[in-house]
Design a protein around this motif. Structure first.
Motif, PDB file in Angstrom:
ATOM      1  N   VAL A  72     -88.902 -30.745  -3.730  1.00 38.81           N
ATOM      2  CA  VAL A  72     -89.918 -30.031  -4.507  1.00 38.81           C
ATOM      3  C   VAL A  72     -91.233 -29.957  -3.734  1.00 38.81           C
ATOM      4  CG1 VAL A  72     -91.340 -30.117  -6.599  1.00 38.81           C
ATOM      5  CG2 VAL A  72     -88.883 -30.554  -6.739  1.00 38.81           C
ATOM      6  N   GLY A  76     -92.944 -26.601  -2.775  1.00 35.81           N
ATOM      7  CA  GLY A  76     -94.297 -26.385  -3.271  1.00 35.81           C
ATOM      8  C   GLY A  76     -95.271 -26.079  -2.155  1.00 35.81           C
ATOM      9  N   SER A 118     -96.976 -22.407  -2.228  1.00 33.63           N
ATOM     10  CA  SER A 118     -98.406 -22.443  -2.529  1.00 33.63           C
ATOM     11  C   SER A 118     -99.247 -21.940  -1.359  1.00 33.63           C
ATOM     12  CB  SER A 118     -98.838 -23.863  -2.908  1.00 33.63           C
ATOM     13  OG  SER A 118     -98.638 -24.760  -1.832  1.00 33.63           O
ATOM     14  N   SER A 144    -101.250 -21.418  -5.220  1.00 40.17           N
ATOM     15  CA  SER A 144    -100.822 -22.578  -6.004  1.00 40.17           C
ATOM     16  C   SER A 144     -99.377 -22.365  -6.451  1.00 40.17           C
ATOM     17  CB  SER A 144    -101.727 -22.777  -7.224  1.00 40.17           C
ATOM     18  OG  SER A 144    -101.574 -21.700  -8.142  1.00 40.17           O
ATOM     19  N   TRP A 145     -98.763 -23.459  -6.848  1.00 42.07           N
ATOM     20  CA  TRP A 145     -97.382 -23.391  -7.347  1.00 42.07           C
ATOM     21  C   TRP A 145     -97.160 -24.563  -8.283  1.00 42.07           C
ATOM     22  CZ3 TRP A 145     -92.695 -26.265  -6.600  1.00 42.07           C
ATOM     23  CH2 TRP A 145     -91.524 -25.600  -7.025  1.00 42.07           C
ATOM     24  N   SER A 146     -96.682 -24.266  -9.473  1.00 40.22           N
ATOM     25  CA  SER A 146     -96.419 -25.298 -10.495  1.00 40.22           C
ATOM     26  C   SER A 146     -97.642 -26.170 -10.772  1.00 40.22           C
ATOM     27  CB  SER A 146     -95.230 -26.178 -10.079  1.00 40.22           C
ATOM     28  OG  SER A 146     -94.041 -25.413 -10.043  1.00 40.22           O
ATOM     29  N   GLY A 147     -98.801 -25.556 -10.744  1.00 40.38           N
ATOM     30  CA  GLY A 147    -100.019 -26.264 -11.128  1.00 40.38           C
ATOM     31  C   GLY A 147    -100.732 -27.004 -10.015  1.00 40.38           C
ATOM     32  N   TRP A 174     -99.909 -30.167  -2.472  1.00 37.08           N
ATOM     33  CA  TRP A 174     -98.508 -30.287  -2.066  1.00 37.08           C
ATOM     34  C   TRP A 174     -98.405 -30.891  -0.668  1.00 37.08           C
ATOM     35  CZ3 TRP A 174     -94.972 -30.380  -5.476  1.00 37.08           C
ATOM     36  CH2 TRP A 174     -95.011 -29.565  -6.611  1.00 37.08           C
TER      37      TRP A 174
END
Length: 236
Positions: free
Chosen positions: A78, A82, A86, A91-94, A100
């Motif tokens: 992940v 990420g 990102s 950004s990615w998943s907050g 990341w």
């Protein structure tokens, strides 16, 4: 809360983590130096006969170990995904790109470089199941004394505990508002991962203790290093 140059809370959490790990490390070093056989005393509690330990045939402990290893693999994957997404999207998943990257560097620096390539492959400490006192053929050495009883992937420090400690400590810095919850959870789960290995004869108590200490100060130092080189700026 996102991590940037103005993230005062992140800086405070990382600072306290570094100072705390150094203090606890000094205390642990003093205790294990004053009681050099403490590891053997604790390991004997899990030893049954020969090279056997109470956790070797436990399906519950095996399941917990598999779960922790699976968690680490998932987090690695992940974090890589990420970091990739990102970079292009901001950004990615907050989490933003630098966050990341922070997690990814922590994983590489802690469990991989410091723990495995550093200590486990060079410290030479035999595992509990391999020492003479517990049915093995190699000599026992105290934790802070380099030895030649093991060639590679040795006992000091615990790699699996280090993996879980590192994930938790990185999350603690990433989410400083939840640090009061994340820090004790990180210590608890990292200790559990280490306890499972102790019950299987794979590690001594000090292997787990110092895995937590080195993971904490490595994670904090990664934060300061990235911040120093300007890698913790929030994306526009």
């Amino acid at each position: 809360m996102q991590m940037d140059n103005g993230c005062h809370r992140c800086f405070l959490v990382a600072s306290r983590m570094l100072v705390g790990s150094i203090v606890i490390g000094c205390i642990a070093a003093a205790v294990f130096s004053y009681y050099p056989n403490l590891d053997l005393v604790v390991a004997e509690k899990f030893h049954t006969s020969g090279r056997r330990f109470i956790g070797m045939d436990s399906l519950v402990l095996q399941s917990i170990r598999i779960a922790f290893n699976g968690l680490f693999i998932v987090v690695c994957a992940v974090a890589a995904v990420g970091s990739y997404y990102s970079r292009a999207r901001g950004s990615w998943s907050g989490l933003i790109f630098c966050e990341w990257n922070f997690l990814l560097v922590c994983i590489l620096a802690g469990p991989l470089v410091v723990t495995n390539l550093g200590f486990k492959d060079h410290w030479g400490r035999a595992r509990p199941r391999d020492v003479l006192e517990l049915g093995g053929k190699h000599g026992y050495t105290p934790p802070l004394r380099p030895a030649h009883e093991c060639a590679k992937n040795c006992s000091f420090v615990s790699g699996e505990a280090s993996s879980i400690f590192t994930i938790g400590f990185a999350a603690t810095i990433l989410f400083p508002l939840e640090a009061a919850l994340l820090l004790p959870l990180s210590i608890a789960f990292g200790s559990l991962a280490g306890l499972v290995r102790m019950m299987e004869g794979g590690h001594f108590l000090s292997d787990v203790v110092f895995a937590g200490i080195f993971s904490a100060n490595t994670t904090a130092l990664v934060f300061f290093a990235l911040k120093m080189f300007g890698c913790l700026r929030q994306n526009p």
